[in-house]
Write an enzyme that holds these catalytic residues in place. Structure first.
Site, PDB file in Angstrom:
ATOM      1  CD  GLU A 128      -2.856  -1.190   0.060  1.00 52.34           C
ATOM      2  OE1 GLU A 128      -3.033  -0.125  -0.561  1.00 52.34           O
ATOM      3  OE2 GLU A 128      -3.426  -2.249  -0.251  1.00 52.34           O
ATOM      4  CB  CYS A 143      -1.158   7.027   0.880  1.00 51.10           C
ATOM      5  SG  CYS A 143      -2.485   6.029   1.596  1.00 51.10           S
TER       6      CYS A 143
END
Length: 484
Positions: free
Chosen positions: A210, A248
């Site tokens: 991720e 993110c």
């Protein structure tokens, strides 16, 4: 790290005992996670404040509340997730049945990030436990108060033979990566993601990465007074109200038509002051930068004179308190570092275009992002965004909300990540779906066995074409089945 290999072998033996495969065990561990969140809420608030300067409301919205929801979702769906699913077979498979049976992978490693220290640690742990694995969790050392709470308190709520928390820095992470795992889930930068993937090659360990990247927001709703107000509200909170942009999936930059740029900037200035006050550091509504290294990295993004000249709002910095004011830039040089690397902070460039349709080309000229946000009511443009761009997720008229949806997979594509999790997808990520086929002894197709001849070839051709009439005609000698 002394005795790590022995501890890991004990965890493998515990997994082989079958204890973690029991539904009751999985439920008890998930309930333990829920109790940890409930009984340590004040300490979690305190740790997030100490490490990141997060306000309690932001901490609850992004971590505590989200995790409670995710745990309850897993508890409610666990029985169904664990059950095998019947697989459809062709009609010719007489007296045969098949199903897909989920089984845990074994011993897995979760390496989490510092920006959401509890969410990015426990969200994958929920899936690993629900799937019946033994798990090692390594929290980030860049959020030391949160890592300490996870290492010292969380184990008192879980089965220590199956779940271990190992804190530490880069050396600890490297040592963990040298071990054999059945899966690794890593959340962090692309640079470290490459290290994780390289280490996993040694044991052919599957990985979930991720990562992140530059998530664009395309703004095409500024002709309507109501729509533009709503859009700006959502952009501001998704950028500056999510760990000060240290996320993110936070908006990295905005694409807008040149004729609407000044309107957008004016609205954003008003809403930043409304949400965060004249002095955001004093209102305690914007998180601080995690450490001095990241602060200096962000400061350096503004060091170029052409970039500084593009600042239209904000730009002030308090190095002592690691605070950066929400900052807006218009048309910084596209070859500057601020447009070449993920910002991961409260700096928001706005890039102007001749027409909004050019945003598709702009986005496609860069690495695939973790998320794309498009604020528009134009259905034709929406269809173009869906069909002509590629990203981990695509959200219309909002941002970041996809992270909280248990029914949606969360993950990237290309350089923004590998694999997905959240909700049932977390369970599936840490499971292997084994094909189980059951066949009766009562029937068989004699032509499947040697010796071979053209007659059997004709029967094979009819069988694999699912031409049952043709097969019957071949058997009766009325047809020699051949097809091209």
């Amino acid at each position: 790290m002394e005795g790590l290999e022995s501890d890991l072998e004990d965890m493998r033996q515990y997994f082989r005992s079958g204890k973690t495969k029991d539904a009751a065990w999985r439920q008890s561990q998930l309930k333990g996670l829920l109790l940890f969140m409930k009984e340590n809420e004040k300490d979690i608030f305190k740790a997030l404040k100490e490490d990141l300067g997060k306000h309690h409301a932001e901490a609850y919205r992004d971590e505590i509340g989200t995790l409670r929801k995710s745990i309850n979702f897993a508890l409610q769906g666990l029985k169904e997730w664990m059950s095998g699913k019947a697989a459809k077979l062709p009609k010719i498979a007489l007296l045969t049945s098949a199903e897909l049976v989920p089984e845990p992978l074994g011993l897995v490693l979760v390496i989490s990030s510092w920006n959401f220290p509890f969410g990015l640690s426990l969200e994958p742990l929920i899936g690993a436990i629900a799937a019946g694995n033994t798990t090692v969790l390594k929290p980030s050392d860049l959020a030391p108060a949160c890592a300490s709470l996870l290492a010292n308190v969380l184990p008192t709520y879980l089965d220590n033979k199956a779940v271990k928390v190992i804190p530490g820095g880069g050396a600890v992470g490297e040592h963990l990566l040298q071990q054999k795992w059945d899966k690794i889930l890593f959340t962090g930068s692309a640079r470290v993601g490459r290290i994780v993937m390289s280490a996993a090659v040694k044991h052919l360990t599957p990985v979930v990465l991720e990562l992140g990247g530059k998530c664009p927001a395309v703004v095409d709703c500024l002709s309507s007074s109501w729509d533009k107000q709503v859009a700006v509200n959502r952009i501001i909170v998704s950028k500056f109200g999510a760990c000060a942009g240290q996320a993110c999936i936070a908006i990295d930059y905005i694409l807008v038509e040149r004729r609407f740029a000044s309107t957008l900037v004016d609205l954003m200035k008003v809403m930043i002051k409304k949400m965060f006050g004249e002095n955001p550091r004093e209102t305690n509504s914007v998180a601080r930068i995690v450490n001095r290294q990241h602060f200096l990295r962000l400061k350096n993004l503004l060091s170029d004179s052409a970039v500084r000249n593009s600042i239209v709002y904000g730009g002030s910095m308090d190095e002592k308190n690691l605070f950066i004011e929400p900052t807006i830039l218009v048309d910084p040089p596209l070859d500057a570092a601020i447009m070449a690397e993920e910002i991961f902070g409260p700096l928001l460039p706005i890039i102007t275009l001749d027409k909004i349709e050019d945003s598709v080309t702009f986005i496609n000229s860069r690495p695939k992002p973790l998320a794309i946000y498009a604020f528009t009511k134009n259905e034709k443009f929406r269809r173009r965004m869906v069909s002509e761009t590629s990203s981990g997720s695509l959200v219309f008229n909002d941002a970041v909300i996809q992270y909280a949806a248990d029914t949606l997979p969360f993950g990237g594509i290309g350089e923004s990540g590998v694999g997905k999790y959240h909700g049932k997808f977390s369970f599936e990520t840490f499971s292997h779906y084994k094909a189980v086929v059951r066949r009766s002894f009562l029937t068989d197709f004699w032509f499947r066995f040697p010796p071979w001849n053209d007659y059997k070839l004709s029967l094979f051709e009819a069988t694999y074409a699912f031409d049952y009439v043709g097969m019957l005609l071949v058997i009766l000698g009325l047809k020699r089945y051949r097809y091209n």
